[in-house]
Design a protein around this motif. Sequence first.
Motif: not given
Length: 105
Positions: A46-52, A81-100
């Motif tokens: 959520f992106n939020c703004k607040i003020g008089e 004054y309140v402004e709330i804007t919803p936003e869908a968040i996409e999280v990138a999948e972490p790359e698999p760590i190759e064993p040493i």
Amino acid sequence: MKKLFKLEHPKIKVPRVVDSVKHEIKKYLKKERSTPLPTGARYWGFNCKIGESEETATDVHLSSLLKSVDALVEKNSMTIYVEITPEAIEVAEPEPIEPIAEQEV
């Protein structure tokens, strides 16, 4: 949600009006979080703004939104004054760590 709350009421005292403002904000957040996520999204942000007023509104983090309402009330502001804007968040999948590979000594 873009809304201007007036804290003055002829019969209701300011602390009760502030409680109803906070309740309305929480209710809106709960409603938006329950809506289905678009494909590929992990969670709602959520992106939020607040003020008089809309012109003086500043960006705040969601976790400090209700504290900002209290701060405006302490400054004897009679409008919030309140402004709330919803936003869908996409999280990138972490790359698999190759064993040493073990080195032979």
